[in-house]
Design a protein around this motif. Sequence first.
Motif, short mmCIF file in Angstrom:
data_model
loop_
_atom_site.label_atom_id
_atom_site.label_comp_id
_atom_site.label_asym_id
_atom_site.label_seq_id
_atom_site.Cartn_x
_atom_site.Cartn_y
_atom_site.Cartn_z
N THR A 1 0.86 -1.20 0.00
CA THR A 1 0.00 0.00 0.00
C THR A 1 0.89 1.24 0.00
O THR A 1 0.97 1.94 1.02
N PRO A 2 1.57 1.54 -1.09
CA PRO A 2 2.55 2.64 -1.11
C PRO A 2 1.95 3.98 -0.68
O PRO A 2 0.82 4.32 -1.04
N ASP A 3 2.71 4.70 0.14
CA ASP A 3 2.35 6.06 0.59
C ASP A 3 1.02 6.11 1.33
O ASP A 3 0.31 7.13 1.30
N LEU A 4 0.67 5.04 2.00
CA LEU A 4 -0.58 4.99 2.75
C LEU A 4 -0.62 6.07 3.82
O LEU A 4 0.36 6.28 4.55
N SER A 5 -1.76 6.73 3.95
CA SER A 5 -2.01 7.69 5.03
C SER A 5 -3.40 7.43 5.60
O SER A 5 -4.24 6.76 4.98
N GLY A 6 -3.64 7.96 6.79
CA GLY A 6 -4.97 7.85 7.38
C GLY A 6 -5.33 6.44 7.79
O GLY A 6 -6.45 5.98 7.57
N PHE A 7 -4.37 5.74 8.42
CA PHE A 7 -4.59 4.38 8.90
C PHE A 7 -4.03 4.32 10.31
O PHE A 7 -2.86 4.66 10.54
N ALA A 8 -4.85 3.88 11.28
CA ALA A 8 -4.42 3.92 12.68
C ALA A 8 -4.78 2.63 13.41
O ALA A 8 -5.83 2.03 13.15
N VAL A 9 -3.88 2.21 14.30
CA VAL A 9 -4.09 1.00 15.09
C VAL A 9 -3.66 1.23 16.54
O VAL A 9 -2.79 2.06 16.80
N PRO A 10 -4.26 0.48 17.48
CA PRO A 10 -3.84 0.56 18.88
C PRO A 10 -2.82 -0.55 19.17
O PRO A 10 -2.98 -1.68 18.71
N VAL A 11 -1.77 -0.22 19.91
CA VAL A 11 -0.74 -1.22 20.23
C VAL A 11 -0.38 -1.12 21.71
O VAL A 11 -0.57 -0.08 22.34
N GLN A 12 0.19 -2.21 22.25
CA GLN A 12 0.60 -2.21 23.65
C GLN A 12 1.91 -1.49 23.87
O GLN A 12 2.25 -1.11 24.99
N GLY A 13 2.68 -1.31 22.81
CA GLY A 13 3.94 -0.59 22.87
C GLY A 13 4.44 -0.37 21.46
O GLY A 13 4.05 -1.08 20.52
N SER A 14 5.31 0.61 21.29
CA SER A 14 5.78 0.97 19.95
C SER A 14 7.12 0.29 19.63
O SER A 14 8.06 0.33 20.42
N ILE A 15 7.19 -0.29 18.45
CA ILE A 15 8.42 -0.89 17.96
C ILE A 15 9.31 0.13 17.26
O ILE A 15 10.42 -0.20 16.84
N TYR A 16 8.84 1.38 17.14
CA TYR A 16 9.49 2.36 16.28
C TYR A 16 10.47 3.28 17.01
O TYR A 16 10.99 4.22 16.41
N GLY A 17 10.70 3.02 18.30
CA GLY A 17 11.65 3.85 19.04
C GLY A 17 11.05 5.12 19.60
O GLY A 17 11.79 5.97 20.12
N ASP A 18 9.73 5.28 19.50
CA ASP A 18 9.10 6.52 19.95
C ASP A 18 8.08 6.29 21.07
O ASP A 18 7.25 7.16 21.34
N ASP A 19 8.14 5.14 21.74
CA ASP A 19 7.24 4.89 22.85
C ASP A 19 7.62 5.82 24.01
O ASP A 19 8.81 5.99 24.31
N PRO A 20 6.64 6.44 24.67
CA PRO A 20 6.98 7.38 25.76
C PRO A 20 7.56 6.70 27.00
O PRO A 20 8.08 7.39 27.88
N ARG A 21 7.51 5.37 27.08
CA ARG A 21 8.02 4.65 28.25
C ARG A 21 9.39 4.05 27.93
O ARG A 21 9.52 3.22 27.03
N PRO A 22 10.42 4.44 28.66
CA PRO A 22 11.78 3.95 28.35
C PRO A 22 11.91 2.44 28.47
O PRO A 22 12.75 1.84 27.79
N GLU A 23 11.08 1.80 29.30
CA GLU A 23 11.16 0.34 29.45
C GLU A 23 10.85 -0.38 28.15
O GLU A 23 11.39 -1.46 27.88
N VAL A 24 9.99 0.20 27.35
CA VAL A 24 9.61 -0.42 26.08
C VAL A 24 10.79 -0.41 25.12
O VAL A 24 11.11 -1.43 24.49
N GLU A 25 11.45 0.73 25.02
CA GLU A 25 12.61 0.80 24.12
C GLU A 25 13.75 -0.07 24.63
O GLU A 25 14.50 -0.66 23.83
N ALA A 26 13.89 -0.19 25.94
CA ALA A 26 14.91 -1.08 26.49
C ALA A 26 14.65 -2.52 26.06
O ALA A 26 15.59 -3.26 25.71
#
Length: 389
Positions: free
Chosen positions: A261-286
């Motif tokens: 789905t190239p250049d997809l926008s406007g798609f959202a999902v709920p997750v328990q933690g972020s894999i992208y390095g931007d989770d607000p909780r440092p424990e997740v990135e650890a």
Amino acid sequence: MKRLALASAFAALAWPAMAEDITIGFAIAKSGWMEAYDTPAATAAKIRIYEINANGGLLGRQIKWVEADTKTDRQQSAKAGLQVIDEGADMMIVSCDYDFGAPAALSAEAEGMVSFFLCAEDVKAGIQGVGPHSFSGSVLAAVQGATMAEWSHARRGARTGYVLLDTTIEYNKGICSGFDWMFPRIDGTEIVGRDTFKNDDASIASQITRIKALPDEPDVIMLCSYIPGAASAVRQIRAAGINSLILNGSAVDGSYWLDATPDLSGFAVPVQGSIYGDDPRPEVEAFNQSYEKATGARPASSYAYPGYVLLDLWAKAVERAGSLDGASVTAELERMQGEPTAFGPRTFTADLHHQNFAEMQIVEITNGKPAVADNWTISQPVPLDVLLK
């Protein structure tokens, strides 16, 4: 290479268990389509085992594991469960999905043994479908659907919704049931239509025709599906010129499918933690970094996380019970109310061995790039009668 790195990292832990060791039996998919979900979560559980062993073990003993492949097959699941029991398992970890994990979990239940689904999100993956010693490490699918209903209204002003359900597995139905429960409860909102499809349908052209026939484009489309069907549906919806915000559950977290789905926008999902390095909780990135160290790559989706959570909670319950006895450990798990974990507090009760209320990170895809856009906790837990629909 990833498999070799993982094997190297855990080789010392995978020796055959000795009598003095605690043995965990993994009756999981190591082949077939469920492997993509089971392997990351099982790897996360093994990371927690490694940490516990490095800190002196559990009840003064080291934890080892044995494994059997369910091959993403229900009959093989039952055989795998019996195999790890024969190999001395003290507790059992089964596949992410209720349909494929339940046969193995039922064999653990027959022994009075605690079992945990790696990341199943159907309420039946627990007391209701297996028995009193069965739990899940994840957050219920209905919570995900309810989260997206409430969040989309509060943050994006959604007032009209369309429900598009992939009827292939129970998980999908759970997402939609949560949305169906929450969205109409919000003042000024309306579900303006609904339709179904199957994950392996090559085309959803007729469903798209019905969406386009509505007087106005819906503000949101609640798409309850998983890959590859979800990716195909999203591609067809956007190709048809429909610009509604598309919502889904955690099953489509990750960037691995976005080439479809190239250049997809406007798609959202709920997750328990972020894999992208931007989770607000440092424990997740650890954890993400620990996973990368063990495997050579960061988690591909947030479905790795429940494996870590379940092992952490089970070990705490064993320590508090001072025993591996299934009834004693179950009693300690059911006493957990807001128990801290790296991915947020977790609660179990005598009626529910799942999370029907949890903070979720909202990942949104914009121009083909996923990132945390927000976080949301639903205003009230999803009731048991809704979960059982």
